[in-house]
Write an enzyme that holds these catalytic residues in place. Structure first.
Site, mmCIF file in Angstrom:
data_model
loop_
_atom_site.group_PDB
_atom_site.id
_atom_site.type_symbol
_atom_site.label_atom_id
_atom_site.label_comp_id
_atom_site.label_asym_id
_atom_site.label_seq_id
_atom_site.Cartn_x
_atom_site.Cartn_y
_atom_site.Cartn_z
ATOM 1 N N GLY A 1 0.960 -1.475 -0.102
ATOM 2 C CA GLY A 1 0.083 -0.072 -0.057
ATOM 3 C C GLY A 1 0.796 1.260 0.010
ATOM 4 O O GLY A 1 1.967 1.169 -0.318
ATOM 5 N N HIS B 1 2.406 4.664 -4.801
ATOM 6 C CA HIS B 1 3.100 5.712 -5.778
ATOM 7 C C HIS B 1 3.085 5.201 -7.227
ATOM 8 O O HIS B 1 2.600 4.147 -7.572
ATOM 9 C CB HIS B 1 4.256 6.160 -5.170
ATOM 10 N N HIS C 1 4.466 1.733 -7.926
ATOM 11 C CA HIS C 1 3.501 0.608 -7.879
ATOM 12 C C HIS C 1 2.565 0.781 -9.041
ATOM 13 O O HIS C 1 2.316 -0.549 -9.718
ATOM 14 C CB HIS C 1 2.680 0.758 -6.574
ATOM 15 N N GLY D 1 8.889 -5.322 -8.294
ATOM 16 C CA GLY D 1 10.118 -4.071 -8.811
ATOM 17 C C GLY D 1 11.279 -4.551 -8.626
ATOM 18 O O GLY D 1 11.909 -5.289 -7.767
ATOM 19 N N LYS E 1 13.461 -2.268 -8.054
ATOM 20 C CA LYS E 1 13.726 -1.471 -7.094
ATOM 21 C C LYS E 1 14.230 -2.311 -5.977
ATOM 22 O O LYS E 1 15.208 -1.875 -5.080
ATOM 23 C CB LYS E 1 12.583 -0.575 -6.484
HETATM 24 P P1 AMP Z 1 6.189 -2.305 -1.346
HETATM 25 O O1 AMP Z 1 4.694 -1.647 -1.493
HETATM 26 O O2 AMP Z 1 7.420 -1.217 -1.187
HETATM 27 O O3 AMP Z 1 6.222 -3.533 -0.727
HETATM 28 O O4 AMP Z 1 6.334 -2.699 -2.942
HETATM 29 C C1 AMP Z 1 5.485 -3.500 -3.680
HETATM 30 C C2 AMP Z 1 6.371 -3.821 -5.076
HETATM 31 O O5 AMP Z 1 6.320 -2.641 -5.829
HETATM 32 C C3 AMP Z 1 7.449 -4.505 -4.761
HETATM 33 O O6 AMP Z 1 7.707 -5.329 -5.794
HETATM 34 C C4 AMP Z 1 8.376 -3.415 -5.135
HETATM 35 O O7 AMP Z 1 9.706 -3.688 -5.697
HETATM 36 C C5 AMP Z 1 7.793 -2.519 -6.151
HETATM 37 N N1 AMP Z 1 8.346 -1.230 -6.219
HETATM 38 C C6 AMP Z 1 8.509 -0.331 -5.055
HETATM 39 N N2 AMP Z 1 8.754 0.871 -5.482
HETATM 40 C C7 AMP Z 1 9.117 0.717 -6.844
HETATM 41 C C8 AMP Z 1 9.756 1.651 -7.859
HETATM 42 N N3 AMP Z 1 10.158 2.966 -7.463
HETATM 43 N N4 AMP Z 1 9.711 1.019 -9.020
HETATM 44 C C9 AMP Z 1 9.119 0.020 -9.371
HETATM 45 N N5 AMP Z 1 8.668 -0.958 -8.694
HETATM 46 C C10 AMP Z 1 8.647 -0.449 -7.005
#
Ligand code: AMP
Length: 315
Positions: free
Chosen positions: A36, A39, A42, A152, A154
């Site tokens: 969640g 941005h 996501h 990601g 990232k």
């Molecule tokens: P999170 O909500 O931070 O656990 O991220 C959910 C998914 O979004 C994960 O697969 C992350 O690697 C991906 N993600 C987070 N930030 C970015 C970004 N800046 N660019 C691409 N994917 C992202």
């Protein structure tokens, strides 16, 4: 034009029913797991998923088991209503928001642990983190049973851990890695960027440039120059310290897939990755870029800088 409202399910049985109906119509299903506070990074994953499947499920679950003691589980940003509206606009088909009590039975005794890939980088710094990630992602993939799942780049180490876990457990899913979405400055988009103060932003925004410069030195060095990697890394650390980072947890060159540390500049054909984790104020920032001597299909820096909403084109 207002976006089509999007359905939200909490129960696994409801999710299974929806996915099952799509499956019976021969529709391919993609899952995009998130925590969640969504941005544009996501949403770029949702975009990629829409190109890879007929239906896109986005899970939102702030997974308690991947946060260590003293980490930011309690203050992790949450915005359910805003997230649901963004996902409707992005064209996702369903939001899955499991409850913690449904996800973890009180008597649960099983953990998924991926060896080797978790030995270095964030592994020792965040004990138990990757077990939490591997376990919850396995449960999300089994619960939803998607054809594809998007993660990601990232979180490069996490992506390699998830690929290994899915392969080792024979999960019938294709794991897709999505390029890092960046602000125009180069700062990788992250839910945790909201923790950054205005005064900390310049240093945060310089992080990607430091990585790029270190990677440039490494690809320009002779492949048998034993001093090149330590010198380039030391120069990068010195720059981060001068920018005001309190702690550089690692700045490391590794094999892109096995994550084994590399002590020599990578030769052509050996995809390497430069990863950093550093603390700025109260914010822990991570980033990574490819280090390649020559352009190899699939290994060029695929990260995307934009202020605009992600396009619907997949390269
Ligand atoms: P999170 O909500 O931070 O656990 O991220 C959910 C998914 O979004 C994960 O697969 C992350 O690697 C991906 N993600 C987070 N930030 C970015 C970004 N800046 N660019 C691409 N994917 C992202």
């Amino acid at each position: 034009m207002s976006p089509t409202p999007i359905d939200v399910v909490h129960d696994r049985a409801d999710l299974r029913g929806r996915v099952g109906r799509w499956r019976r119509r021969d529709q391919r299903v993609a899952l995009v797991p998130t925590m969640g506070a969504l941005h544009d990074g996501h949403l770029s994953l949702v975009d990629l998923a829409r190109g890879a499947a007929d239906r896109v499920v986005v899970s939102i679950f702030v997974n308690p088991t991947q946060f260590g003691p003293g980490e930011d589980f309690e203050r992790y940003p949450r915005d359910d209503a805003g997230d649901i509206a963004k996902l409707a606009r992005a064209g996702a088909d369903l939001v899955w928001m499991p409850r913690v009590t449904d996800m973890y039975r009180p008597d649960a005794a099983t953990t998924v642990h991926v060896d080797g890939l978790t030995d270095g980088l964030c592994g020792p710094l965040r004990p138990g983190h990757f077990d939490g990630v591997a376990t919850v992602v396995a449960k999300l993939l089994i619960g939803c049973a998607p054809d594809v799942a998007v993660f990601g780049e990232k979180d490069w180490q996490q992506l390699q851990v998830i690929r290994r876990m899915a392969a080792d457990l024979d999960l019938p899913v294709t794991i897709i890695g999505a390029p890092t979405s960046r602000e125009p400055s180069g700062l990788a988009r992250s839910s945790r960027n909201v923790y950054l103060s205005a005064g900390e932003r310049p240093a945060a925004e310089a992080l990607n440039q430091v990585l790029t410069d270190v990677a440039g030195r490494l690809t320009a060095a002779d492949i048998d120059d034993t001093a090149a990697v330590p010198a380039a890394i030391a120069a990068g650390i010195a720059r981060l310290q001068a920018l005001g980072y309190q702690q550089i947890q690692y700045l490391q060159l590794v094999d892109a897939t096995t994550l084994v540390p590399l002590t020599l500049p990578p030769p052509a054909g050996r995809p390497a990755r430069l990863l950093v984790a550093a603390i700025l104020g109260t914010t822990r920032l991570i980033d990574n870029i490819p280090v390649v001597r020559e352009e190899l299909p699939g290994y060029q820096d695929r990260s995307v800088r934009s202020t605009a909403a992600p396009s619907h084109t997949i390269s």
